[in-house]
Write a protein that holds these residues in place. Structure first.
Motif, short mmCIF file in Angstrom:
data_model
loop_
_atom_site.label_atom_id
_atom_site.label_comp_id
_atom_site.label_asym_id
_atom_site.label_seq_id
_atom_site.Cartn_x
_atom_site.Cartn_y
_atom_site.Cartn_z
N ARG A 122 57.38 39.36 -36.51
CA ARG A 122 57.00 38.27 -37.42
C ARG A 122 57.99 37.13 -37.32
N ARG A 123 59.26 37.44 -36.99
CA ARG A 123 60.31 36.43 -36.94
C ARG A 123 61.16 36.64 -35.70
N TYR A 124 61.59 35.53 -35.11
CA TYR A 124 62.48 35.58 -33.95
C TYR A 124 63.60 34.56 -34.13
N LEU A 125 64.77 34.94 -33.63
CA LEU A 125 65.84 34.00 -33.41
C LEU A 125 66.15 34.03 -31.92
N PHE A 126 66.09 32.88 -31.28
CA PHE A 126 66.41 32.76 -29.87
C PHE A 126 67.76 32.04 -29.75
N VAL A 127 68.65 32.58 -28.91
CA VAL A 127 69.96 31.98 -28.68
C VAL A 127 70.15 31.82 -27.18
N ALA A 128 70.37 30.58 -26.74
CA ALA A 128 70.52 30.30 -25.31
C ALA A 128 71.85 29.62 -25.06
N GLY A 129 72.48 29.99 -23.96
CA GLY A 129 73.68 29.31 -23.50
C GLY A 129 73.45 28.79 -22.10
N GLY A 130 73.47 27.47 -21.93
CA GLY A 130 73.31 26.89 -20.60
C GLY A 130 72.00 27.24 -19.95
N ILE A 131 72.07 27.71 -18.71
CA ILE A 131 70.87 28.04 -17.93
C ILE A 131 70.13 29.23 -18.52
N GLY A 132 70.74 29.90 -19.52
CA GLY A 132 70.06 30.98 -20.22
C GLY A 132 68.83 30.54 -20.99
N ILE A 133 68.56 29.25 -21.04
CA ILE A 133 67.34 28.76 -21.69
C ILE A 133 66.10 29.14 -20.89
N THR A 134 66.24 29.41 -19.58
CA THR A 134 65.04 29.56 -18.74
C THR A 134 64.12 30.70 -19.15
N PRO A 135 64.60 31.94 -19.38
CA PRO A 135 63.64 32.98 -19.76
C PRO A 135 63.09 32.79 -21.16
N LEU A 136 63.80 31.99 -21.98
CA LEU A 136 63.37 31.80 -23.36
C LEU A 136 62.25 30.78 -23.50
N LEU A 137 62.12 29.86 -22.55
CA LEU A 137 61.09 28.82 -22.66
C LEU A 137 59.69 29.40 -22.85
N PRO A 138 59.22 30.31 -21.98
CA PRO A 138 57.89 30.86 -22.22
C PRO A 138 57.82 31.75 -23.45
N MET A 139 58.96 32.30 -23.88
CA MET A 139 58.97 33.09 -25.12
C MET A 139 58.69 32.21 -26.33
N LEU A 140 59.27 31.03 -26.35
CA LEU A 140 59.03 30.11 -27.45
C LEU A 140 57.55 29.78 -27.57
N ALA A 141 56.93 29.49 -26.43
CA ALA A 141 55.50 29.16 -26.44
C ALA A 141 54.67 30.34 -26.92
N ALA A 142 55.06 31.56 -26.51
CA ALA A 142 54.33 32.75 -26.93
C ALA A 142 54.49 33.00 -28.42
N ALA A 143 55.72 32.84 -28.93
CA ALA A 143 55.95 33.02 -30.36
C ALA A 143 55.18 31.99 -31.17
N GLU A 144 55.14 30.77 -30.67
CA GLU A 144 54.39 29.71 -31.34
C GLU A 144 52.90 30.03 -31.36
N ALA A 145 52.37 30.47 -30.23
CA ALA A 145 50.94 30.80 -30.16
C ALA A 145 50.58 31.97 -31.06
N ALA A 146 51.51 32.89 -31.26
CA ALA A 146 51.26 34.06 -32.10
C ALA A 146 51.41 33.76 -33.59
N GLY A 147 51.86 32.57 -33.91
CA GLY A 147 52.05 32.22 -35.31
C GLY A 147 53.28 32.81 -35.94
#
Length: 325
Positions: A122-147
């Motif tokens: 139901r809730r996520y916290l994403f933490v990225a450092g530098g190039i660590g943003i790359t795997p999180l990008l599609p996760m953000l979109a998926a979390a957004e689509a899931a509401g």
């Protein structure tokens, strides 16, 4: 390292791991020192399906094989996007990508493979450092689509060094950018202290950031992906036997030899890549025995279950392992 197994190699459980020659169709500078590459099949064929958190292996040359997270839209199977940070003191992979992979270049790619899956929450916290943003990008979109309710804390050396900030702008104040030259080191306390019990934390970035998050976050809530192996404590090594059920062999693993090297020396083909316990390529099913886990991939729950191990670094707590090889 000789680049692992060839085209059509068999992975854990007997599945075939896809390998293709793809072509670079777009290249752009995503940030200072970060190049973004879009890859397609030269004949326009669809690429294998993948889910947020997946990575692919780029086979750049003899002994030069590296893993990069997919950061495009999983629904678009016509192309894959990766982003690569040039590391001046790296091992040569990023330098090769930056120097050689221009538009029109061909590159062998294996995968995708996923050890960093986005679990339902139901809730996520994403933490990225530098190039660590790359795997999180599609996760953000998926979390957004899931509401789901979610937020992202994204740190980097400077604003100019932080890739994909333009894409993140559409999410508004759910994304907090924290360039170190403006705000100092990431302040983890406000986002981790008092985190709801039903929230999952996904973190990717340099080792010190992941270590700091692990210190403050309950293991049950945390999912991390590491670029480098975590520092290991000193171990007392011993010889042990490995029974390979599918190959019908028993292999002795000396104290100074990895399971991976012992198995390969016995003539058994095994898919592998980093040989450091970070990529998950050599994950192997454990049928009997207690693994001594030394990887940076498995969660604490997966380690406790003991039904899989990374044979490039992990060993045996006893005298005998039975593996699905």
């Amino acid at each position: 390292m000789d680049g692992g197994a060839p085209r059509g190699a068999r992975g854990r459980g007997g599945h075939t791991v896809t390998q293709s020659e793809l072509v670079v169709v777009q290249r752009r500078l995503a940030a200072d020192g970060v190049v973004s590459l879009t890859l397609r099949h030269p004949l326009g064929r669809q690429l294998p399906a993948w889910e947020p958190g997946a990575h692919v292996d780029l086979l750049l040359g003899p002994g030069l094989e590296r893993q990069y997270s997919l950061c495009s839209d999983p629904a678009d199977r016509s192309a894959w996007r990766i982003a690569v940070l040039r590391e001046p003191h790296g091992r040569g992979g990023s330098a090769h990508v930056h120097a050689e992979l221009d538009v029109g270049a061909k590159v062998r790619v294996r995968g995708p493979r996923n050890h960093f899956r986005l679990e339902p929450a139901r809730r996520y916290l994403f933490v990225a450092g530098g190039i660590g943003i790359t795997p999180l990008l599609p996760m953000l979109a998926a979390a957004e689509a899931a509401g789901a309710q979610w937020s992202l804390l994204y740190g980097g050396r400077s604003r100019a060094s932080m890739a994909f900030t333009g894409e993140l702008a559409r999410y508004g104040d759910r994304v907090v950018l924290a360039p170190q030259d403006e705000t100092g080191l990431l302040d983890l306390g406000p986002v981790l202290d008092g985190l709801p019990e039903d929230a999952l934390v996904y973190c990717c970035g340099p080792g010190p950031l992941l270590d700091a998050v692990e210190e403050r976050c309950p293991a049950r809530s945390l999912r991390v992906e590491r670029f480098r192996p975590r520092e290991q404590q000193a171990h007392s090594e011993r010889e042990f036997a490995v029974v390979l059920t599918r190959s019908g062999r028993t292999v002795t693993v000396p104290p100074d030899v990895s399971v991976l090297d012992a198995v390969r020396a016995a003539g058994v083909e095994v898919l592998y890549s980093c040989a450091e316990g970070t990529c998950g390529t050599c994950e192997t099913g454990v049928l009997e025995g207690a693994p001594d886990h030394r990887d940076s991939v498995l969660t604490e729950e997966e380690r406790a279950a003991g039904d899989t191990m990374m044979i490039c670094v992990s060993r045996c707590r006893g005298t005998r392992l039975v593996l699905d090889l």
